[in-house]
Design a protein around this motif. Sequence first.
Motif, PDB file in Angstrom:
ATOM      1  N   PHE A 150       6.927 -15.891  -2.087  1.00 39.58           N
ATOM      2  CA  PHE A 150       5.807 -14.910  -2.126  1.00 39.58           C
ATOM      3  C   PHE A 150       5.727 -14.423  -3.672  1.00 39.58           C
ATOM      4  CE2 PHE A 150       9.258 -12.021  -1.513  1.00 39.58           C
ATOM      5  CZ  PHE A 150       8.921 -10.930  -2.202  1.00 39.58           C
ATOM      6  N   GLY A 151       4.555 -13.814  -3.836  1.00 39.20           N
ATOM      7  CA  GLY A 151       4.447 -13.102  -5.319  1.00 39.20           C
ATOM      8  C   GLY A 151       3.108 -13.409  -6.119  1.00 39.20           C
ATOM      9  N   GLY A 152       2.905 -12.723  -6.978  1.00 43.04           N
ATOM     10  CA  GLY A 152       1.682 -12.735  -7.898  1.00 43.04           C
ATOM     11  C   GLY A 152       2.340 -12.423  -9.347  1.00 43.04           C
ATOM     12  N   HIS A 153       1.628 -12.569 -10.220  1.00 44.91           N
ATOM     13  CA  HIS A 153       1.759 -12.331 -11.589  1.00 44.91           C
ATOM     14  C   HIS A 153       2.249 -11.088 -11.741  1.00 44.91           C
ATOM     15  CE1 HIS A 153       0.644 -16.184 -13.162  1.00 44.91           C
ATOM     16  NE2 HIS A 153      -0.847 -16.090 -12.341  1.00 44.91           N
ATOM     17  N   LEU A 154       3.423 -10.723 -12.466  1.00 39.80           N
ATOM     18  CA  LEU A 154       3.874  -9.177 -12.672  1.00 39.80           C
ATOM     19  C   LEU A 154       3.197  -8.669 -13.729  1.00 39.80           C
ATOM     20  CD1 LEU A 154       7.626 -10.280 -12.184  1.00 39.80           C
ATOM     21  CD2 LEU A 154       6.362  -8.604 -10.852  1.00 39.80           C
ATOM     22  N   GLY A 198       4.929  -8.258  -0.996  1.00 36.89           N
ATOM     23  CA  GLY A 198       6.152  -8.030  -0.166  1.00 36.89           C
ATOM     24  C   GLY A 198       5.528  -7.877   1.438  1.00 36.89           C
ATOM     25  N   THR A 199       4.246  -6.895   1.500  1.00 36.97           N
ATOM     26  CA  THR A 199       3.852  -6.685   2.832  1.00 36.97           C
ATOM     27  C   THR A 199       3.371  -7.945   3.398  1.00 36.97           C
ATOM     28  OG1 THR A 199       3.064  -4.335   1.886  1.00 36.97           O
ATOM     29  CG2 THR A 199       2.052  -5.263   3.656  1.00 36.97           C
ATOM     30  N   GLU A 200       2.582  -8.769   2.666  1.00 37.98           N
ATOM     31  CA  GLU A 200       2.141 -10.163   3.320  1.00 37.98           C
ATOM     32  C   GLU A 200       3.299 -11.016   3.676  1.00 37.98           C
ATOM     33  OE1 GLU A 200      -1.793 -11.089   1.086  1.00 37.98           O
ATOM     34  OE2 GLU A 200      -0.166 -10.739  -0.294  1.00 37.98           O
ATOM     35  N   ALA A 201       4.247 -10.861   2.940  1.00 40.35           N
ATOM     36  CA  ALA A 201       5.324 -11.954   3.397  1.00 40.35           C
ATOM     37  C   ALA A 201       6.121 -11.178   4.600  1.00 40.35           C
ATOM     38  CB  ALA A 201       6.499 -12.022   2.055  1.00 40.35           C
TER      39      ALA A 201
END
Length: 263
Positions: free
Chosen positions: A259-263, A40-43
């Motif tokens: 945005f997002g990656g594997h949880l 989320g910071t990057e987004a």
Amino acid sequence: MNPLRSLIFAIAGNDTIRHFVSTVPGSRSLGGRFVAGETGTEAVATVQRLADEGLCSTLDRLDVPGDRASAERAVQEYLRVLDAVHAEGISECVEVGVALAAVGGAFDEKLALDNLWRICAAAEQCATEVTLDVGLAVMAELRRTWPAAGAVLRASDPGVEAQAAALAVSGSRVRLTTGAASHQADLAYVRCVNILLAGDGHPIFATADRRLLEIIAERALWHGRKQGEYEFQLPNGVRSDEQLALAQDGETVRVHVPFGGHL
């Protein structure tokens, strides 16, 4: 359709985006141009830059949680993003988009509804909006408490024109996407453009198709809609010059920022 073109259509509103980016080998690097990082910071850094350029944004987490723990991590990420958007003073031009599946709907619909409720409450506290990718029955239930929540329509879905007419009422925000890309979906999209512009709601037209962008602008003029009474939504990293040109011409342009990656 090649992988890059598939990803562009997905980010523009096709349901396959989460599955594609999460499962196809190499798709995360392919999506680097379109996906604003894994956190989320990057987004938030991306939408801050877009706000500085006069562009609005929709933040949309890609992942589909498979259990309660990962669903809770997804919700917490959304809450952190909302807090950060509020802290940066860009709540007026940044919303979040949330699909039922993105907060647990793939395995527990009641849990997912509770999670959507939490995100809607946090968005209200942070003075911003939420657009919910859920069925119309769920949407109606949530709007009893959160009337400003936006709905999502897909032009490729059966009965979409009747759905558009039902949602084209005062105070109703509606994001129209193509859905599964096809000639028939494009035709239905144009019919829904007219329905939504003829109504009293606030339509958000999500497309990266230049032909459709031109049609939307022409139909908005024909229906007497003033700039700001509707929005264009384009994918992050797609037609960036056109996004800026539309905004400079006075149009409201919202960039879809996944945005997002594997949880």
